[in-house]
Design a protein around this motif. Structure first.
Motif, PDB file in Angstrom:
ATOM      1  N   GLU A 168     102.397 163.735  20.841  1.00  0.00           N
ATOM      2  CA  GLU A 168     102.119 164.353  22.139  1.00  0.00           C
ATOM      3  C   GLU A 168     101.093 165.475  21.975  1.00  0.00           C
ATOM      4  OE1 GLU A 168     105.760 165.767  23.868  1.00  0.00           O
ATOM      5  OE2 GLU A 168     106.179 163.818  24.772  1.00  0.00           O
ATOM      6  N   ILE A 169     100.232 165.625  22.966  1.00  0.00           N
ATOM      7  CA  ILE A 169      99.232 166.704  22.958  1.00  0.00           C
ATOM      8  C   ILE A 169      99.649 167.688  24.053  1.00  0.00           C
ATOM      9  CG2 ILE A 169      96.790 167.246  23.303  1.00  0.00           C
ATOM     10  CD1 ILE A 169      96.291 164.197  22.542  1.00  0.00           C
ATOM     11  N   ASN A 170      99.961 168.906  23.671  1.00  0.00           N
ATOM     12  CA  ASN A 170     100.467 169.877  24.643  1.00  0.00           C
ATOM     13  C   ASN A 170      99.347 170.639  25.341  1.00  0.00           C
ATOM     14  OD1 ASN A 170     102.340 170.097  21.902  1.00  0.00           O
ATOM     15  ND2 ASN A 170     103.399 169.467  23.769  1.00  0.00           N
ATOM     16  N   LEU A 171      98.195 170.732  24.653  1.00  0.00           N
ATOM     17  CA  LEU A 171      97.036 171.354  25.297  1.00  0.00           C
ATOM     18  C   LEU A 171      95.775 170.671  24.773  1.00  0.00           C
ATOM     19  CD1 LEU A 171      96.445 175.019  26.265  1.00  0.00           C
ATOM     20  CD2 LEU A 171      94.598 173.772  25.147  1.00  0.00           C
ATOM     21  N   LEU A 172      94.921 170.267  25.711  1.00  0.00           N
ATOM     22  CA  LEU A 172      93.655 169.607  25.379  1.00  0.00           C
ATOM     23  C   LEU A 172      92.534 170.471  25.935  1.00  0.00           C
ATOM     24  CD1 LEU A 172      92.103 166.992  24.422  1.00  0.00           C
ATOM     25  CD2 LEU A 172      92.425 166.146  26.759  1.00  0.00           C
ATOM     26  N   TYR A 173      91.586 170.849  25.059  1.00  0.00           N
ATOM     27  CA  TYR A 173      90.451 171.668  25.486  1.00  0.00           C
ATOM     28  C   TYR A 173      89.190 170.813  25.424  1.00  0.00           C
ATOM     29  CZ  TYR A 173      86.789 175.169  25.544  1.00  0.00           C
ATOM     30  OH  TYR A 173      85.661 175.874  25.875  1.00  0.00           O
ATOM     31  N   LEU A 174      88.416 170.769  26.504  1.00  0.00           N
ATOM     32  CA  LEU A 174      87.239 169.898  26.588  1.00  0.00           C
ATOM     33  C   LEU A 174      85.959 170.717  26.686  1.00  0.00           C
ATOM     34  CD1 LEU A 174      88.735 167.424  29.206  1.00  0.00           C
ATOM     35  CD2 LEU A 174      88.504 167.038  26.731  1.00  0.00           C
ATOM     36  N   ASP A 175      85.061 170.487  25.732  1.00  0.00           N
ATOM     37  CA  ASP A 175      83.772 171.185  25.745  1.00  0.00           C
ATOM     38  C   ASP A 175      82.667 170.321  25.143  1.00  0.00           C
ATOM     39  OD1 ASP A 175      82.119 173.290  26.330  1.00  0.00           O
ATOM     40  OD2 ASP A 175      83.079 174.721  25.000  1.00  0.00           O
ATOM     41  N   ALA A 176      82.963 169.044  24.848  1.00  0.00           N
ATOM     42  CA  ALA A 176      81.957 168.156  24.249  1.00  0.00           C
ATOM     43  C   ALA A 176      80.865 167.877  25.273  1.00  0.00           C
ATOM     44  CB  ALA A 176      82.611 166.848  23.815  1.00  0.00           C
ATOM     45  N   ASP A 177      79.620 167.864  24.795  1.00  0.00           N
ATOM     46  CA  ASP A 177      78.547 167.576  25.750  1.00  0.00           C
ATOM     47  C   ASP A 177      78.026 166.152  25.612  1.00  0.00           C
ATOM     48  OD1 ASP A 177      77.281 168.012  23.382  1.00  0.00           O
ATOM     49  OD2 ASP A 177      76.103 169.722  24.048  1.00  0.00           O
ATOM     50  N   GLY A 178      78.794 165.315  24.915  1.00  0.00           N
ATOM     51  CA  GLY A 178      78.540 163.876  24.933  1.00  0.00           C
ATOM     52  C   GLY A 178      77.441 163.412  23.998  1.00  0.00           C
ATOM     53  N   ALA A 179      77.678 162.259  23.403  1.00  0.00           N
ATOM     54  CA  ALA A 179      76.635 161.634  22.594  1.00  0.00           C
ATOM     55  C   ALA A 179      76.145 160.416  23.376  1.00  0.00           C
ATOM     56  CB  ALA A 179      77.227 161.216  21.246  1.00  0.00           C
ATOM     57  N   GLY A 180      74.976 159.923  23.034  1.00  0.00           N
ATOM     58  CA  GLY A 180      74.463 158.697  23.657  1.00  0.00           C
ATOM     59  C   GLY A 180      74.234 158.843  25.142  1.00  0.00           C
ATOM     60  N   GLY A 181      73.826 160.044  25.592  1.00  0.00           N
ATOM     61  CA  GLY A 181      73.465 160.229  26.991  1.00  0.00           C
ATOM     62  C   GLY A 181      74.636 160.385  27.951  1.00  0.00           C
ATOM     63  N   ARG A 182      75.881 160.454  27.420  1.00  0.00           N
ATOM     64  CA  ARG A 182      77.025 160.570  28.321  1.00  0.00           C
ATOM     65  C   ARG A 182      77.147 161.981  28.889  1.00  0.00           C
ATOM     66  NH1 ARG A 182      81.933 158.294  24.883  1.00  0.00           N
ATOM     67  NH2 ARG A 182      80.728 159.303  23.254  1.00  0.00           N
ATOM     68  N   GLY A 183      76.606 162.971  28.169  1.00  0.00           N
ATOM     69  CA  GLY A 183      76.704 164.347  28.620  1.00  0.00           C
ATOM     70  C   GLY A 183      78.147 164.759  28.840  1.00  0.00           C
ATOM     71  N   LYS A 184      78.347 165.726  29.725  1.00  0.00           N
ATOM     72  CA  LYS A 184      79.695 166.243  29.976  1.00  0.00           C
ATOM     73  C   LYS A 184      80.607 165.188  30.611  1.00  0.00           C
ATOM     74  CE  LYS A 184      79.478 170.533  28.495  1.00  0.00           C
ATOM     75  NZ  LYS A 184      80.487 171.276  27.731  1.00  0.00           N
ATOM     76  N   GLY A 185      80.005 164.090  31.073  1.00  0.00           N
ATOM     77  CA  GLY A 185      80.807 162.993  31.616  1.00  0.00           C
ATOM     78  C   GLY A 185      81.809 162.458  30.606  1.00  0.00           C
ATOM     79  N   VAL A 186      81.610 162.781  29.335  1.00  0.00           N
ATOM     80  CA  VAL A 186      82.515 162.318  28.279  1.00  0.00           C
ATOM     81  C   VAL A 186      83.923 162.930  28.439  1.00  0.00           C
ATOM     82  CG1 VAL A 186      82.057 164.128  26.539  1.00  0.00           C
ATOM     83  CG2 VAL A 186      82.534 161.775  25.787  1.00  0.00           C
ATOM     84  N   TYR A 187      84.064 164.005  29.199  1.00  0.00           N
ATOM     85  CA  TYR A 187      85.394 164.611  29.395  1.00  0.00           C
ATOM     86  C   TYR A 187      86.402 163.566  29.894  1.00  0.00           C
ATOM     87  CZ  TYR A 187      83.610 169.526  29.360  1.00  0.00           C
ATOM     88  OH  TYR A 187      83.051 170.740  29.045  1.00  0.00           O
ATOM     89  N   LEU A 188      85.940 162.748  30.884  1.00  0.00           N
ATOM     90  CA  LEU A 188      86.866 161.772  31.473  1.00  0.00           C
ATOM     91  C   LEU A 188      87.254 160.722  30.433  1.00  0.00           C
ATOM     92  CD1 LEU A 188      88.462 160.856  33.896  1.00  0.00           C
ATOM     93  CD2 LEU A 188      86.433 159.717  34.792  1.00  0.00           C
ATOM     94  N   ASP A 189      86.299 160.315  29.604  1.00  0.00           N
ATOM     95  CA  ASP A 189      86.607 159.342  28.535  1.00  0.00           C
ATOM     96  C   ASP A 189      87.681 159.908  27.602  1.00  0.00           C
ATOM     97  OD1 ASP A 189      84.541 157.906  29.615  1.00  0.00           O
ATOM     98  OD2 ASP A 189      83.098 158.390  28.055  1.00  0.00           O
ATOM     99  N   ILE A 190      87.567 161.195  27.281  1.00  0.00           N
ATOM    100  CA  ILE A 190      88.517 161.810  26.329  1.00  0.00           C
ATOM    101  C   ILE A 190      89.911 161.897  26.957  1.00  0.00           C
ATOM    102  CG2 ILE A 190      89.041 163.876  24.960  1.00  0.00           C
ATOM    103  CD1 ILE A 190      85.939 164.413  24.935  1.00  0.00           C
ATOM    104  N   VAL A 191      89.972 162.354  28.208  1.00  0.00           N
ATOM    105  CA  VAL A 191      91.285 162.458  28.871  1.00  0.00           C
ATOM    106  C   VAL A 191      91.935 161.086  29.002  1.00  0.00           C
ATOM    107  CG1 VAL A 191      92.396 162.912  31.093  1.00  0.00           C
ATOM    108  CG2 VAL A 191      90.947 164.612  30.091  1.00  0.00           C
TER     109      VAL A 191
END
Ligand SMILES: C[S@@+](CC[C@H](N)C(=O)[O-])C[C@H]1O[C@@H](n2cnc3c(N)ncnc32)[C@H](O)[C@@H]1O
Length: 247
Positions: A168-191
């Motif tokens: 289980e992950i109790n806290l997830l922090y998102l700050d990746a700016d994406g590889a391959g042109g995904r940019g910050k849109g990668v947040y949704l992929d991670i969640v």
């Protein structure tokens, strides 16, 4: 319902990203702004209370200032305090941070459990950084504060690593700016990659909810949908912002 906390001066409170430790305002102003944000998070049902130890936070900040190699950061002093406080209040046993660059964002989270600002014991606090040289620097920085291996930085793609994290992950922090042109849109992929391991009460913090709001449109729609997250607050206390969501 969409909740927002907005400080009156959020757009004029600005930092020089090459001077991470510069004081931008008197301490009591910083504390009262962050306290206001924490109280909004309590009202929205995201946090159980708004209390954290100011002195421990200062010990954490001092250690980072003395020990970390930070070429640049967009984490303002207010944001550093807010992220530390959320972790000190939630006390995540397992925490993942995606896109940590030199480790300043990661340690703002993990510093509530390791080093001189520690106020609880965690099991596993993992920073994930896709650029190997940056991951190495971040890990070097973290080792100067945390003599255990509870907090560590690993090189890799946060999407795959979130998918494979076995607990289980109790806290997830998102700050990746994406590889391959995904940019910050990668947040949704991670969640989405770890949604099944975010238990009730777990928290997701997403940096750049203000200055990257357009790029984060689908992510923000997802976390603000009550079918996915119980509550979500856009905390606007600097020009970058932090979306704080609870499962
Ligand atoms: C904007 S920086 C974070 C810096 C932080 N906001 C600060 O101010 O200190 C984003 C980081 O995410 C990393 N990154 C991009 N895509 C990633 C991914 N898929 N997995 C892990 N890290 C990633 C980048 O290499 C970069 O170091």
């Amino acid at each position: 319902m969409i909740y927002t906390f907005r400080s009156v001066d959020w757009d004029t409170y600005r930092m020089d990203t090459r001077r991470p430790h510069e004081e931008l305002e008197p301490a009591d102003c910083e504390i009262s702004t962050v306290d206001g944000a924490l109280k909004t998070l309590v009202r929205a049902g995201v946090l159980p209370h708004a209390d954290y130890d100011y002195d421990k936070f200062l010990a954490h900040r001092h250690a980072v200032r003395e020990l970390f190699d930070i070429p640049w950061t967009a984490i303002t002093p207010r944001m550093q305090r807010l992220i530390y406080a959320v972790n000190a209040i939630v006390q995540p046993i397992n925490m993942l941070a995606a896109g940590v660059y030199c480790g300043n964002t990661f340690i703002s989270n993990a510093g509530a459990a390791v080093g001189p600002g520690a106020c609880y014991s965690a099991k596993s606090l993992i920073g994930i950084e896709i650029v190997p040289e940056e991951a190495e620097r971040a890990e070097r920085n973290v080792r100067l504060i945390d003599s255990t291996v509870v907090a560590r930085v690993i090189a890799g793609d946060a999407v795959g690593m979130a998918a494979e994290f076995p607990e289980e992950i109790n806290l997830l922090y998102l700050d990746a700016d994406g590889a391959g042109g995904r940019g910050k849109g990668v947040y949704l992929d991670i969640v989405e990659a770890c949604l099944d391991r975010l238990p009730t009460g777990s928290i997701v913090l997403a940096h750049n909810s203000v200055n990257c709001a357009e790029r984060l449109q689908y992510y923000l729609e997802f976390v603000r949908d009550p079918a996915n997250f119980r509550s979500s607050v856009n905390v606007i206390l600097d020009p970058e912002g932090l979306e704080v969501s609870v499962r």
